[in-house]
Design an enzyme around this catalytic site. Structure first.
Site, PDB file in Angstrom:
ATOM      1  N   TYR A 242       0.739  -1.244   0.205  1.00  0.00           N
ATOM      2  CA  TYR A 242       0.058  -0.186   0.202  1.00  0.00           C
ATOM      3  C   TYR A 242       0.853   1.198  -0.040  1.00  0.00           C
ATOM      4  CZ  TYR A 242      -4.639   2.666   0.668  1.00  0.00           C
ATOM      5  OH  TYR A 242      -5.494   3.225   0.306  1.00  0.00           O
ATOM      6  N   GLU A 249       1.998   6.164  -7.158  1.00  0.00           N
ATOM      7  CA  GLU A 249       1.171   7.437  -7.734  1.00  0.00           C
ATOM      8  C   GLU A 249       1.696   8.647  -7.527  1.00  0.00           C
ATOM      9  OE1 GLU A 249      -2.616   6.545  -5.893  1.00  0.00           O
ATOM     10  OE2 GLU A 249      -2.413   4.727  -6.160  1.00  0.00           O
TER      11      GLU A 249
END
Length: 318
Positions: A242, A249
């Site tokens: 995660y 991103e």
């Protein structure tokens, strides 16, 4: 049984002829001090005495801690009957959901389709990179169609949470789905210059690995099956993936800011009804802050879930 009693080491035995028939297989439990034998009546009714002979055998003595007379036994039976009646009344008040099986079937199919989609993405990327020796630079052009499909379908997770079809909280679902779709559709989908960058490979790869365990876990949960290794993977794999996905991103957004500044794409210039100038690169800088806040929110939510499913179970007080 052989034991040491008043007569020293001896073989001891006894025989009891009960007043009425009993179950042929008693339950025996041995402790360090004694042997407990539980004999069950064939019919649950009150006996006047224990044995057929009216005079109680000398070696039998009542245990007054467990003793019940006839009135106590009737009261206990009555309490059990009342408890059963109350339970039936409560269950009858709970409305039965006529669409229960339809909802369950929909959730199983949704999670199955998503699992197959992300499995295709993961296998395709792995084979192309590590077996065929393809480069990072063509990831978007070979994988984007399937990723578009899976991430568009993921919008249903927000709807499922809104209408109460699943018990997942709404905010973490919104943060994850809209965050991924913003990167996929707005950043990568609108800029050809970004589609050939290596960061795309890492974004898609981290997303797909995470979902390889999440969707089958939910699919099996829908039909009441829990596989412990899968549960552990579901609530453990996200710990490294995660933050890595969030970092990938962020790198993607940082790399796109100069391109948006040069092209002016999505920027709102004058004149316009609001009479203000909104530069899209500035919006992306604000979004970067929101991205890390979203990662923190979801990380905290997933950590609580991990403690709930994998943490030490609390013992019930007797």
């Amino acid at each position: 049984a052989q034991g040491h009693g008043a007569k020293g080491d001896n073989i001891y035995e006894f025989e009891i002829e009960f007043l009425e028939p009993v179950e042929p297989k008693p339950v025996c439990r041995m402790t360090q001090r004694q042997l407990n034998i539980t004999v069950q009546k064939k019919e649950s009714n009150w006996w006047e005495r224990l044995t057929k002979q009216e005079k109680r055998p000398l070696f039998l003595a009542p245990d007054f801690d467990r003793w019940l007379d006839e009135s106590d036994a009737e009261m206990e039976l009555k309490e059990k009957e009342e408890e059963m009646i109350n339970k039936m009344k409560i269950e009858s008040r709970v409305p039965k959901d006529p669409f229960k099986h339809l909802k369950k079937g929909y959730l199983v199919m949704y999670n199955l389709v998503q699992f197959l989609g992300f499995s295709w993405i993961f296998v395709n990327m792995t084979v192309r990179l590590f077996i065929l020796g393809k480069s990072f630079y063509d990831t978007f052009h070979t994988i984007s169609d399937m990723m578009y499909f899976c991430q568009t379908l993921a919008l249903m997770e927000i709807m499922n949470s809104l209408i109460g079809l699943v018990r997942s909280p709404l905010i973490p679902s919104v943060v994850q789905v809209f965050g991924r779709n913003f990167v996929l559709f707005v950043i990568l989908g609108s800029l050809e210059e970004m589609q050939s960058k290596p960061v795309v490979f890492f974004i898609f790869y981290f997303w797909s690995i995470t979902e390889l365990f999440r969707y089958p876990y939910y699919m099996l949960s829908c039909i009441g099956i829990e596989w412990k290794p899968l549960t552990w993977l579901r609530y453990s794999v996200w710990i490294p993936l995660y933050p890595l996905g969030g970092l990938a991103e962020a790198v993607c957004i940082v790399q796109s800011i100069p391109i948006f500044s040069e092209t002016g794409k999505f920027s709102l210039g004058l004149p316009n009804p609001l009479n203000v100038t909104i530069q899209f690169p500035f919006v992306l800088q604000i979004y970067l802050i929101a991205l890390f806040l979203g990662v923190f929110v979801n990380f905290r939510h997933l950590y609580k879930q991990r403690k709930q499913h994998l943490g030490p179970k609390k013992r019930k007080m007797k």
